[in-house]
Design a protein around this motif. Structure first.
Motif, PDB file in Angstrom:
ATOM      1  N   ARG A  15      31.779  39.656  25.772  1.00  0.00           N
ATOM      2  CA  ARG A  15      31.081  38.363  25.770  1.00  0.00           C
ATOM      3  C   ARG A  15      29.629  38.531  26.228  1.00  0.00           C
ATOM      4  O   ARG A  15      28.726  37.897  25.669  1.00  0.00           O
ATOM      5  CB  ARG A  15      31.812  37.362  26.676  1.00  0.00           C
ATOM      6  N   LEU A  16      29.429  39.362  27.231  1.00  0.00           N
ATOM      7  CA  LEU A  16      28.069  39.618  27.717  1.00  0.00           C
ATOM      8  C   LEU A  16      27.227  40.275  26.632  1.00  0.00           C
ATOM      9  O   LEU A  16      26.066  39.892  26.406  1.00  0.00           O
ATOM     10  CB  LEU A  16      28.131  40.509  28.958  1.00  0.00           C
ATOM     11  N   THR A  46      27.915  34.463  31.184  1.00  0.00           N
ATOM     12  CA  THR A  46      29.221  35.123  31.032  1.00  0.00           C
ATOM     13  C   THR A  46      30.049  34.974  32.300  1.00  0.00           C
ATOM     14  O   THR A  46      31.271  34.786  32.230  1.00  0.00           O
ATOM     15  CB  THR A  46      29.029  36.610  30.685  1.00  0.00           C
ATOM     16  N   LYS A  47      29.403  35.036  33.453  1.00  0.00           N
ATOM     17  CA  LYS A  47      30.125  34.905  34.721  1.00  0.00           C
ATOM     18  C   LYS A  47      30.769  33.529  34.858  1.00  0.00           C
ATOM     19  O   LYS A  47      31.904  33.414  35.323  1.00  0.00           O
ATOM     20  CB  LYS A  47      29.179  35.156  35.897  1.00  0.00           C
ATOM     21  N   ILE A  48      30.057  32.480  34.465  1.00  0.00           N
ATOM     22  CA  ILE A  48      30.614  31.133  34.646  1.00  0.00           C
ATOM     23  C   ILE A  48      31.753  30.861  33.661  1.00  0.00           C
ATOM     24  O   ILE A  48      32.530  29.930  33.859  1.00  0.00           O
ATOM     25  CB  ILE A  48      29.535  30.032  34.534  1.00  0.00           C
ATOM     26  N   GLU A  49      31.853  31.679  32.602  1.00  0.00           N
ATOM     27  CA  GLU A  49      33.004  31.558  31.694  1.00  0.00           C
ATOM     28  C   GLU A  49      34.279  32.088  32.338  1.00  0.00           C
ATOM     29  O   GLU A  49      35.379  31.746  31.919  1.00  0.00           O
ATOM     30  CB  GLU A  49      32.751  32.339  30.400  1.00  0.00           C
ATOM     31  N   VAL A  50      34.126  32.983  33.313  1.00  0.00           N
ATOM     32  CA  VAL A  50      35.234  33.632  34.027  1.00  0.00           C
ATOM     33  C   VAL A  50      36.209  34.297  33.043  1.00  0.00           C
ATOM     34  O   VAL A  50      37.376  33.892  32.936  1.00  0.00           O
ATOM     35  CB  VAL A  50      35.999  32.653  34.945  1.00  0.00           C
ATOM     36  N   PRO A  51      35.771  35.326  32.299  1.00  0.00           N
ATOM     37  CA  PRO A  51      36.714  36.064  31.434  1.00  0.00           C
ATOM     38  C   PRO A  51      37.768  36.765  32.279  1.00  0.00           C
ATOM     39  O   PRO A  51      37.528  37.129  33.432  1.00  0.00           O
ATOM     40  CB  PRO A  51      35.815  37.086  30.719  1.00  0.00           C
ATOM     41  N   LYS A  52      38.933  36.977  31.676  1.00  0.00           N
ATOM     42  CA  LYS A  52      40.058  37.497  32.447  1.00  0.00           C
ATOM     43  C   LYS A  52      39.889  38.974  32.777  1.00  0.00           C
ATOM     44  O   LYS A  52      40.114  39.392  33.915  1.00  0.00           O
ATOM     45  CB  LYS A  52      41.363  37.279  31.681  1.00  0.00           C
TER      46      LYS A  52
END
Length: 884
Positions: free
Chosen positions: A511-512, A497-503
């Motif tokens: 997402r997590l 989830t971190k590498i997706e960089v949600p806003k």
């Protein structure tokens, strides 16, 4: 000098200066009793609280009081009787008592302060609201100038790592500063101590006594006090957990009745009686090649009798009941949630209002800034190659500077920027699911090889308990693997989830949750799905078995079916996860961390350790507590448990009972953790449980389908019905066992697969039996699938379709019949709107009257002095000076 520490100091100085400009009051305490840690105490004065409350649209109580509509007639009498009965189990908390009056609430406005009850300004904004306001300011306040001030000095310029860090200071608030280690923590303080002599009474102490103690496990939760202290989001979690636990009580009672029915009818069950009857003398084919010999069906008597406890007609009723129970639970929770929204003044709270304070995450802004800097450098490269049209360099510099100010506002991350992360997510999730399947396959091979090894044992007792030994050890291996992979998958889901960089934080959390739930769902239920739907389905037949890697013969179900093994698998995994993962981990790990911190502090100042522990300030004590990590782990374990309770309930009617017993402990365990072990979380407003509700609905719908397949394909319910109505000669179940067994001529064994000791039973075996619907060896089409198989398969598929559609319809009917908003709450909300309109109408009328009075006075002043208006005369004998 350490440049990194120097950089952090500059950032802190600038950030705290900006906080002062925002109106907050700061107090530094560098001389603390915790080595190497300084504290900044933040206070929000009254004018800042009012400003931010208006900005956040916080609903606050007005002076207007109104009476809540009470039930009348028979309902009133019933409610009074219920209150008297339940009074001993109600918490002794003022907020929990039934209210007859309520203050009208309205979004705070500084222009309308006269509407609000400001008699006590110190308590108008409670500690929860104050902490929320302060944290919003901390998130909003930015740190932008330190990177430029840090650009001075030769040594500093040459440190590329430091320069990149300075750039990333960017325009973010406290979240970025915490992530970069500029500050080690930011938290609101607990109200005070919760135990000890001469402790002042506070909400934390009250929560500890009436909520977080195991001695009050039988009492209702003081949800309003939980919300007052921790905020709406945590209050809703505990309210949901309480409703779920209450709803498990009727499910547990019905499950116990179903289990007792199985116990009461086990001696009357004809198929198990036939299997246990030694006079039938049914010889079964070997369970493995070479090392296993022929065996008597009567030796599986205990398994057959135990299977009836869970595989009986009442199981079908219980599956239907649990599907309706799940639908009723969801509707009951929606109504409870609506009551809480009304009570907590959240009825007008919308996600749009929450979006006002939903700031972009620090990681997102860092990526945006990085992208904008790359874009800026590319533009500079282009400008170098293109000759300048204008010689006015000063004007060009101004344009560049102005473009750089709003650079990050124009740039945002697109799907192209995130594609590598999305691709990594997809590959990683597929790989981890494949790892789970591989582990299940490894356990299958373990079961097969262990069964074959134990069959060669010379001890008769070992050989007679092969199935029980293999099943129990395999389930324990599965349990250990599931617990270990749960922790691994949780960390991997967070990294993905971190590498997706949600806003936003909300997007990050959703997402997590989705990734963690998907991975943990597959991890927890794959071994159970295997036993329920795959074991014994693809084994082949004697003389033509299916092999894994050409060496391991696929394992078969017991003569009584796989339902008993499914029950063992489900019960051990469910109870093991609850006991080890949910309870021991939650109790043991925090205690261990607390003990380690205690030893570390004692080592730092061993001489006067006990004395300085007594003299520590509140903020120093709270710093040693564990930081709050969110509600995702708490919800996750309950949703997985909800799956155990609903998905395979046809095989284990006692699942709701064990879930109920676990949850009674879980509520107090979580409560104690929040009150005593964790730092006080920042209160977050929320009007529902978010994405978890959709996951619950999905699990409830999936449960209907899975239970239909379990009853139809895993249990013997459908074959019994088919036999009873199509093949039974006398309308009873006599002969059912013989009907489900096919015959095999031992001379048709493949080379090297026949038993090494064919005379182990004391006689020569010509024909052995195995569980399947196939033609006998004397038939023209020997060992082909018989017509009985197709008849049973057709009945099974028909049952799945009918059961699924009927139960889905009944669930939807329950959903339609029960309104989402209780009638009394709907009336109260309407009443509030009417009262609010009346209040503003009266205020407008008052303003109009005051305006009319002023206008009348002005008109009279402007009138000329005459006999009809002597008051206006400047020197009238009756009114000297022209005034009264």
């Amino acid at each position: 000098m350490d440049y990194h520490e120097d950089d952090k100091r500059f950032r802190r100085e600038e950030y705290e200066g900006n906080l002062l400009e925002a109106g907050l009051e700061l107090e530094h305490d560098e001389d603390t009793k915790i080595h190497g840690v300084g504290f900044v105490k933040i206070h929000a004065p009254w004018n800042v609280l009012c400003r931010e409350a208006e900005f956040l649209k916080l609903k606050m109580p007005t002076k207007k009081l109104y009476h809540i509509n009470e039930t009348r007639g028979l309902l009133k009498k019933i409610n009074s009787v219920l209150q008297k009965i339940t009074d001993p189990i109600q918490p002794k908390v003022a907020e929990h008592r039934p209210q007859t009056t309520k203050r009208l609430s309205y979004p705070f406005s500084r222009e309308k302060q006269h509407l609000f009850d400001l008699s006590d300004k110190d308590s108008f904004f409670d500690s929860k609201t104050r902490s929320t306001i302060v944290y919003e300011i901390l998130k909003r306040t930015t740190c932008t100038k330190a990177k430029y001030s840090m650009g001075q000095g030769e040594g500093r310029k040459k440190d590329p790592v430091l320069l990149s860090k300075r750039r990333k200071c960017g325009k973010y608030g406290i979240t970025s500063l915490l992530a970069n280690g500029v500050y080690s923590a930011a938290y609101p303080l607990h109200d005070g101590d919760y135990e000890g002599e001469n402790v002042e009474f506070n909400d934390r102490k009250l929560l500890y006594e009436e909520w977080a103690s195991y001695g009050v496990f039988y009492k209702y939760q003081p949800i309003d006090l939980v919300r007052k202290y921790f905020g709406e989001k945590i209050g809703l979690y505990f309210a949901w957990l309480g409703v779920y636990t209450q709803m498990l009580i009727p499910a547990s009672v019905v499950g116990i009745i179903v289990f007792l029915y199985g116990c009461a009818t086990v001696d009357e069950n004809i198929p198990s009686m036939e299997m246990c009857d030694r006079r039938h003398n049914i010889t079964m084919c070997p369970l493995c090649d070479r090392t296993c010999s022929y065996w008597k069906m009567s030796s599986a008597c205990a398994t057959a009798r135990a299977s009836h406890l869970f595989d009986n007609p009442a199981t079908v009723f219980f599956s239907v009941f649990m599907a309706l129970w799940a639908a009723t639970f969801m509707e009951h929770w929606k109504r409870k949630q609506m009551r809480l929204n009304y009570r907590w003044d959240l009825t007008g709270f919308e996600e749009e209002e929450e979006a006002v304070k939903d700031h972009p995450r620090a990681e997102y802004e860092a990526r945006v800034l990085e992208k904008s800097l790359r874009k800026e450098s590319k533009n500079k490269e282009k400008r170098r190659h293109i000759p300048e049209e204008s010689t006015n360099k000063w004007k060009q510099r101004v344009k560049t500077a102005m473009a750089g100010v709003k650079l990050t506002d124009k740039v945002k991350l697109t799907w192209r920027d995130r594609f590598p992360a999305y691709f990594t997510n997809l590959v990683s999730i597929v790989f981890m699911i494949a790892v789970t399947f591989a582990i299940v396959l490894g356990v299958i091979i373990y079961r097969i090889s262990t069964a074959a090894a134990l069959a060669m044992n010379s001890s008769p007792s070992v050989r007679s308990n092969i199935r029980v030994t293999v099943t129990a050890t395999a389930v324990i291996i599965n349990l250990v693997v599931i617990i270990l992979l749960d922790e691994v998958y949780g960390c991997i889901a967070r990294w993905l989830t971190k590498i997706e960089v949600p806003k936003t934080e909300k997007s990050f959390e959703e997402r997590l949750i989705f990734k963690a739930f998907l991975l943990k769902f597959v991890n927890s239920y794959t071994p159970i799905f295997y036993v329920a739907f795959f074991k014994g389905r693809f084994v082949g037949r004697p003389g033509d078995y299916v092999y894994i890697f050409r060496s391991f013969r696929m394992e078969e179900c017991a003569p009584g079916g796989c339902l008993m093994e499914l029950c063992i698998q489900l019960s051990i995994i469910m109870l093991g996860k609850q006991l080890i993962q949910n309870n021991l981990f939650e109790i043991g790990i925090p205690k261990m961390k607390k003990f380690i911190r205690y030893l570390r502090l004692k080592h730092q100042s061993p001489a006067d350790h006990d004395e300085y522990v007594k003299r520590k300030q509140r903020y120093e004590v709270d710093y040693t507590l564990e930081p709050f990590a969110g509600l995702t782990p708490e919800y996750m374990e309950m949703i997985i448990q909800f799956g155990f309770v609903t998905l395979f309930v046809a095989s284990f009617p006692l699942a709701p009972l064990f879930a109920l017993l676990n949850n009674i402990i879980e509520i107090r365990l979580d409560a104690k953790k929040f009150v005593t072990e964790l730092r006080r979380p920042v209160a977050v407003r929320a009007k529902d449980i978010g994405i978890w509700y959709n996951i619950l609905r999905g699990v409830g719908k999936l449960a209907v389908i899975i239970n239909a397949f379990v009853i139809s394909f895993t249990s013997d319910f459908i074959p019994r019905l088919v036999y009873l109505y199509m093949y039974s000669e006398n309308g009873t179940m006599h002969g059912f066992v013989n009907h489900t067994l096919s015959s095999f001529n031992v001379s048709d064994f493949q080379n090297g697969t026949a038993p090494n000791d064919p005379l182990e039973l004391g006689y020569e075996v010509q024909i052995c039996r195995y569980k399947d619907y196939r033609e006998p060896p004397w038939s023209e089409h020997k060992y082909d699938i018989s017509k009985d198989f197709w008849a049973v398969l057709a009945a099974r598929l028909a049952f799945v379709i009918v059961f699924q559609n009927l139960v889905m319809f009944m669930s939807d009917f329950v959903d339609w019949v029960i309104p989402d908003i209780p009638k009394d709450i709907s009336q109260q909300i309407h009443k509030e709107k009417v009262l609010m309109v009346e209040l503003f109408m009266r205020e407008e009328q008052g303003k109009q009257q005051l305006l009319d009075t002023w206008m009348e006075k002005d008109r009279k002043k402007d009138e000329p002095c005459n006999n009809h208006n002597p008051k206006a005369c400047p020197d009238s004998p009756e009114y000297p000076g022209g005034a009264l």
